[in-house]
Design a protein around this motif. Sequence first.
Motif, mmCIF file in Angstrom:
data_model
loop_
_atom_site.group_PDB
_atom_site.id
_atom_site.type_symbol
_atom_site.label_atom_id
_atom_site.label_comp_id
_atom_site.label_asym_id
_atom_site.label_seq_id
_atom_site.Cartn_x
_atom_site.Cartn_y
_atom_site.Cartn_z
ATOM 1 N N PRO A 1 -2.792 55.252 -14.426
ATOM 2 C CA PRO A 1 -4.023 55.025 -13.656
ATOM 3 C C PRO A 1 -4.682 53.681 -13.971
ATOM 4 O O PRO A 1 -5.281 53.059 -13.084
ATOM 5 C CB PRO A 1 -4.928 56.197 -14.075
ATOM 6 C CG PRO A 1 -3.993 57.257 -14.510
ATOM 7 C CD PRO A 1 -2.844 56.530 -15.150
ATOM 8 N N ILE B 1 -3.059 50.883 -14.747
ATOM 9 C CA ILE B 1 -2.306 49.884 -13.981
ATOM 10 C C ILE B 1 -2.747 49.945 -12.520
ATOM 11 O O ILE B 1 -2.951 48.915 -11.869
ATOM 12 C CB ILE B 1 -0.790 50.133 -14.111
ATOM 13 C CG1 ILE B 1 -0.332 49.866 -15.541
ATOM 14 C CG2 ILE B 1 -0.011 49.257 -13.136
ATOM 15 C CD1 ILE B 1 1.157 50.087 -15.761
ATOM 16 N N PHE B 2 -2.908 51.162 -12.015
ATOM 17 C CA PHE B 2 -3.391 51.364 -10.645
ATOM 18 C C PHE B 2 -4.687 50.596 -10.415
ATOM 19 O O PHE B 2 -4.817 49.831 -9.455
ATOM 20 C CB PHE B 2 -3.626 52.863 -10.430
ATOM 21 C CG PHE B 2 -3.792 53.243 -9.002
ATOM 22 C CD1 PHE B 2 -2.706 53.679 -8.262
ATOM 23 C CD2 PHE B 2 -5.026 53.175 -8.382
ATOM 24 C CE1 PHE B 2 -2.839 54.035 -6.935
ATOM 25 C CE2 PHE B 2 -5.171 53.524 -7.061
ATOM 26 C CZ PHE B 2 -4.083 53.948 -6.335
ATOM 27 N N VAL C 1 -4.060 46.714 -10.650
ATOM 28 C CA VAL C 1 -3.381 46.142 -9.497
ATOM 29 C C VAL C 1 -4.327 46.114 -8.294
ATOM 30 O O VAL C 1 -4.323 45.168 -7.501
ATOM 31 C CB VAL C 1 -2.094 46.922 -9.170
ATOM 32 C CG1 VAL C 1 -1.512 46.485 -7.842
ATOM 33 C CG2 VAL C 1 -1.068 46.723 -10.274
ATOM 34 N N ASP D 1 2.426 41.870 -5.295
ATOM 35 C CA ASP D 1 1.730 43.049 -4.807
ATOM 36 C C ASP D 1 2.771 44.103 -4.384
ATOM 37 O O ASP D 1 3.787 43.751 -3.803
ATOM 38 C CB ASP D 1 0.870 42.647 -3.608
ATOM 39 C CG ASP D 1 -0.073 43.748 -3.204
ATOM 40 O OD1 ASP D 1 -1.183 43.790 -3.755
ATOM 41 O OD2 ASP D 1 0.312 44.573 -2.348
ATOM 42 N N PRO D 2 2.517 45.393 -4.676
ATOM 43 C CA PRO D 2 3.501 46.415 -4.311
ATOM 44 C C PRO D 2 3.734 46.520 -2.802
ATOM 45 O O PRO D 2 4.740 47.082 -2.378
ATOM 46 C CB PRO D 2 2.893 47.713 -4.843
ATOM 47 C CG PRO D 2 1.796 47.331 -5.719
ATOM 48 C CD PRO D 2 1.367 45.947 -5.392
ATOM 49 N N GLY E 1 3.353 45.320 -11.306
ATOM 50 C CA GLY E 1 2.771 45.975 -12.469
ATOM 51 C C GLY E 1 3.182 47.428 -12.619
ATOM 52 O O GLY E 1 3.421 47.905 -13.732
ATOM 53 N N PHE E 2 3.266 48.165 -11.503
ATOM 54 C CA PHE E 2 3.670 49.564 -11.562
ATOM 55 C C PHE E 2 5.101 49.701 -12.081
ATOM 56 O O PHE E 2 5.405 50.566 -12.913
ATOM 57 C CB PHE E 2 3.595 50.197 -10.170
ATOM 58 C CG PHE E 2 2.209 50.326 -9.663
ATOM 59 C CD1 PHE E 2 1.363 51.299 -10.176
ATOM 60 C CD2 PHE E 2 1.728 49.485 -8.682
ATOM 61 C CE1 PHE E 2 0.074 51.440 -9.715
ATOM 62 C CE2 PHE E 2 0.442 49.612 -8.224
ATOM 63 C CZ PHE E 2 -0.403 50.578 -8.728
ATOM 64 N N THR F 1 1.461 58.481 -9.215
ATOM 65 C CA THR F 1 0.837 57.153 -9.181
ATOM 66 C C THR F 1 1.404 56.343 -8.022
ATOM 67 O O THR F 1 0.654 55.709 -7.268
ATOM 68 C CB THR F 1 1.087 56.408 -10.508
ATOM 69 O OG1 THR F 1 0.768 57.279 -11.575
ATOM 70 C CG2 THR F 1 0.254 55.155 -10.592
ATOM 71 N N VAL G 1 -0.258 54.489 -4.273
ATOM 72 C CA VAL G 1 -0.279 53.020 -4.138
ATOM 73 C C VAL G 1 -0.532 52.634 -2.676
ATOM 74 O O VAL G 1 0.197 53.081 -1.799
ATOM 75 C CB VAL G 1 1.047 52.410 -4.631
ATOM 76 C CG1 VAL G 1 1.103 50.934 -4.255
ATOM 77 C CG2 VAL G 1 1.169 52.572 -6.126
#
Lengths: 288, 288, 288
Positions: free
Chosen positions: A68, A70-71, A74, C81-82, C244-245, C284, C288
Amino acid sequence: MALFALGAGLHEVVEASLVGSILGTILLVLGVSLLVGGRKRDRQRFELRAATAQSLMLLLATVALVMPAIFQLVAGGGLPDPTAKAVAFPSNLQALSVGVAVVLLASYGAGLVFSLKTHAQLFNPSHDEDEHGGEPWSVRKSVLMLAGAGAAVGWMSEILVHSITEASAAIGLSPFFVGVIVVAIVGNAAEHWVAVYFASRDKMDISVNIAIGSGAQIALFVAPVLVLASFVIGPFPMALVFNGFELGAVFLAVIIANEVTQRGESTWYEGLQLLAIYAVLGLTFYFV
Amino acid sequence: MALFALGAGLHEVVEASLVGSILGTILLVLGVSLLVGGRKRDRQRFELRAATAQSLMLLLATVALVMPAIFQLVAGGGLPDPTAKAVAFPSNLQALSVGVAVVLLASYGAGLVFSLKTHAQLFNPSHDEDEHGGEPWSVRKSVLMLAGAGAAVGWMSEILVHSITEASAAIGLSPFFVGVIVVAIVGNAAEHWVAVYFASRDKMDISVNIAIGSGAQIALFVAPVLVLASFVIGPFPMALVFNGFELGAVFLAVIIANEVTQRGESTWYEGLQLLAIYAVLGLTFYFV
Amino acid sequence: MALFALGAGLHEVVEASLVGSILGTILLVLGVSLLVGGRKRDRQRFELRAATAQSLMLLLATVALVMPAIFQLVAGGGLPDPTAKAVAFPSNLQALSVGVAVVLLASYGAGLVFSLKTHAQLFNPSHDEDEHGGEPWSVRKSVLMLAGAGAAVGWMSEILVHSITEASAAIGLSPFFVGVIVVAIVGNAAEHWVAVYFASRDKMDISVNIAIGSGAQIALFVAPVLVLASFVIGPFPMALVFNGFELGAVFLAVIIANEVTQRGESTWYEGLQLLAIYAVLGLTFYFV
């Protein structure tokens, strides 16, 4: 006490005391136990698999704390400031926190099946005590000690939570330091006492179970229950987002507790190293 | 040499060489030792508890590096740039560094009690050598090797520190790469030589002690002494705040050294893996 | 499939499926194997050194993922960015990626020498199967299963990559979640099936080798080959910079897989813990 703080919306105080309790059990309580227990002995042994199961619980909890965060990072939100009282997070982070809390509780429930049913013999080495005799008295004695210390702790906690602001202002300690170090030391007094007592009698199985097991219980049971309770109690829900100090400290402490417990034996120096790590964390928190 | 750089205010050079020495001993020296020692053998064994005590020292040092960095990041200050020469930090970070340095030195002192007094037999497996005969010569020989290599290293270091800027400019290497890789390889030549020599003779206890022990000594003794010395020598005190590359590299290297040493046995492939990790770190530092 | 996505310039999809495959093998496949295998047994044993060699490969891969990310962060660039499709990085980061890819491939090659030549007996415990009889059939059966599942997976993958955008839009799943979780589960179906089959027959050596070995193969062989191929195929080279994830998830999963495999024995609860960790990561990624 945690529920009281939750009702008052002091989410950061609750999170600090959760982290403080985990650090207190797996560094301070375990460290003093290994140090005292190993003082006059070359090494002490304990059941490896029971310790491993509980160390894994702590690693799961670490994942549940880090993801969470990292969530939030980001998403560009930044972690909460250690001096904040409570932070409201976006609703998807709250939903994530609830989901993670349910997974943690399910894993805790499975851990009970493991420790009480399928592998109960690992956690209840009663054959050991049969050899010494007099163990009914020892059990009763330990229960009495536990009850006495528990009552004392409850009473002290009640005082603490009422006087937390005045006391910290008076001595010049920050509320964060008080929550994460002082409250945790007082709050773990019972576990501390009992774990050190058994360590000094070379019953490291019980000591390690108390220390690592208490930490795992706080992380996999108390923390998720508080997250779920925060939807009913208090002004707005608490998310599982901890500040940078708490994350770093728990992550490092859990990794190190894993390294210490994974060989199934210990020396006094490992206990002292755990205390040194606790001292470094305490120093850092002091200057926050 | 480190004191010289400290006097000149080159804090970042000092920190790079500290990190480089730790990486050099626990990845390069240990890696070559395991690789050479395991070449013609199925596996090599070493005393688990001595290695564990020293690996724990490295974990303590990692906590001591990471927490001040979190402190600096939460305060919004940012970590130092790898190309900087020296950075002055706020006074509470300096006070924290002093406190952490004192804890590290105390833990180092306790480690000496552990390795020289209460558990000396783990670190001095002389019974092993009795079986082979001729070990007085071997000890004298190794002392002579160590002395010779030490003198050579001292002379080379002296040259290096004087020519560090010219050399790096000439070959096109960044000062950071020179400090963290080149200086460290030269500076650890003595440990390197001796550790590999004993590994090839299947005396892995000595090899692992030299490699992990040197890394632990730099982290728990040299680094805190330099922090404390920086209050007397040099323009302003040095804080225990390392840059992102140094933090990431030390953290990962220590975790991996722990994994490698915790089973008490090794194969050549583990040595090669340590060298591969050192190569990845070196490559990254090269492009900084 | 990965080469197809690379040709289309979908670097982030490729990276998500690489990370998803690693997580899928070392958490999901290993978790189900330990859970199913340990269901009716007190504990299961497996060859410690084979598992350790492969876990170390994963740690090397982690270093190879983390260092370029630190490079990018220190350079002030920020992680991708994811939700991005592909990000072009500066040329020094591309050069670093190539260098790291070469180190990973060299380490993978050395791992083949280790597992097929110098320590083949660790990875091929045929003496075990001799005791039971009927193992030629078992091997043929498993090969057939593997071939059948492989064909099914290839066919399903082909469908998946063509319909990935529509499917995810239709069910409301983000492309990132589909890439890192859904594709990975389908893509590892073969390994999954075979690993669980052998775990249920108490042949944990094979199970653990498949799970950890597949993860290591993706990290040390597939990923670097794709990086090198991206210089020939596709619009611009792919750098080894993950979001990051992905970084957090791989780092934590590898640490935990190391802890689980390093004792050479397992219980059902450890399998369940791995699944709980996979669930937290999946949750998680879902948000996202």
